[in-house]
Scaffold this active site. Structure first.
Site, PDB file in Angstrom:
ATOM      1  CB  CYS A  79      -0.917  -0.026   1.229  1.00  0.00           C
ATOM      2  SG  CYS A  79      -1.801   1.512   1.526  1.00  0.00           S
ATOM      3  CB  CYS A  82       0.288   2.015   4.044  1.00  0.00           C
ATOM      4  SG  CYS A  82      -1.384   1.357   3.864  1.00  0.00           S
TER       5      CYS A  82
END
Length: 322
Positions: A79, A82
């Protein structure tokens, strides 16, 4: 991925009297147990950021939330957002110094927890307070918005549940060992900025600090120096009498109150400056309100996060916003 509305208006639903009493009781028991085992319950800064899995969730999150709010960061290695959000949350967890604990959960390895929280996409951030879960936001949100949400979370935890956080040992080393002190890569630029300030060259100081932040956006010395230099630039040339008269005549005018607050701060009237802007947040709406809020956050940068006036003002701002 766009951040969702970060309002925590639903938090009040967590404040059932029974839950609050149970939370306070558990927190007191936990502190007493820590004190009996020595150290007065103080923890290392390392303990403020923890990795959590399904097997340890009850112990590490649910039980811990009876003592301190637990913020959960749902993330995954693949991700990209993230990778922006997680380091920011790590830094804020240590900066808030025990007012909340950050639990990091890898969704790939903990699918059941992801499903239980109803996570639809990552990064997703939740909080658990006294065993009760609530969503905070989804997506890589701006730092100012995250701080405002964390401030409100901490306030709710303190006022509704009596959770005052955990003590942190400031002398404990972070990581396996404390890094050796060495010259930083930006010392020359920071020295140039200081020399510009000493020479009353505010534009030169601002640019020098910006040069550091362009390469190292989180550099604390450069952030603080830039905020202070820009404040000095803003007040230069202002006529104090005119500014204060306009502020008195226009209590809901964002520009007038911001200028007066800057003068207050430069004059050493810290509480007056912060209170003025918090009152203006209450008196304004929409873009004007957001302008005042963001300026208040800039003044927090000028004063530093460890300033007691900033701590008090953050709580007051959270009350004014929500």
């Amino acid at each position: 991925m766009q951040p969702r509305n970060m309002s925590m208006s639903g938090v009040v639903d967590l404040a059932a009297v029974k839950a609050a009493q149970e939370a306070r009781s558990k927190a007191e028991q936990a502190r007493a147990e820590q004190a009996r085992h020595g150290g007065g319950g103080a923890v290392s800064p390392d303990a403020l950021v923890i990795e959590v899995d399904e097997a340890g969730f009850e112990r590490d999150v649910l039980q811990r939330s009876a003592e301190v709010p637990v913020v959960i960061d749902f993330w995954a290695e693949w991700c990209e957002p993230c990778k922006q959000l997680s380091p920011l949350l790590d830094r804020l967890a240590r900066e808030y110094s025990g007012r909340f604990v950050l639990a990091k959960i890898d969704v790939d390895a903990n699918q059941m927890l992801m499903q239980q929280f109803g996570v639809q996409g990552i990064p997703a951030v939740f909080a658990v307070v006294a065993g009760q879960a609530l969503p905070l936001f989804q997506g890589a949100a701006p730092e100012a918005q995250i701080r405002a949400t964390l401030d409100q979370l901490v306030q709710v935890a303190e006022e509704r549940f009596g959770l005052t956080g955990i003590a942190v040992d400031p002398d404990a080393a972070v990581g396996d060992e404390a890094p050796a002190e060495q010259a930083g890569p930006y010392d020359a630029l920071l020295d140039a900025a200081q020399q510009a300030l000493d020479a009353d060259d505010l534009p030169g100081a601002v640019q020098a600090y910006k040069n550091v932040l362009a390469d190292d956006p989180a550099n604390p010395e450069a952030k603080l120096g830039l905020a202070q230099a820009e404040l000095m630039q803003r007040v230069r040339g202002l006529d104090a009498q005119t500014v204060r008269q306009e502020a008195a005549e226009k209590p809901a005018d964002a520009g007038a109150q911001i200028a007066a607050a800057d003068l207050d701060l430069v004059g050493g009237h810290v509480e007056d400056a912060l209170s003025r802007l918090i009152d203006t947040v209450r008196a304004t709406a929409g873009e004007e309100r957001d302008r005042v809020r963001l300026h208040l956050l800039e003044l927090f940068e000028v004063l530093g996060a460890d300033n007691p006036a900033v701590t008090t003002a953050r709580r007051a701002l959270a009350r004014a916003l929500f």
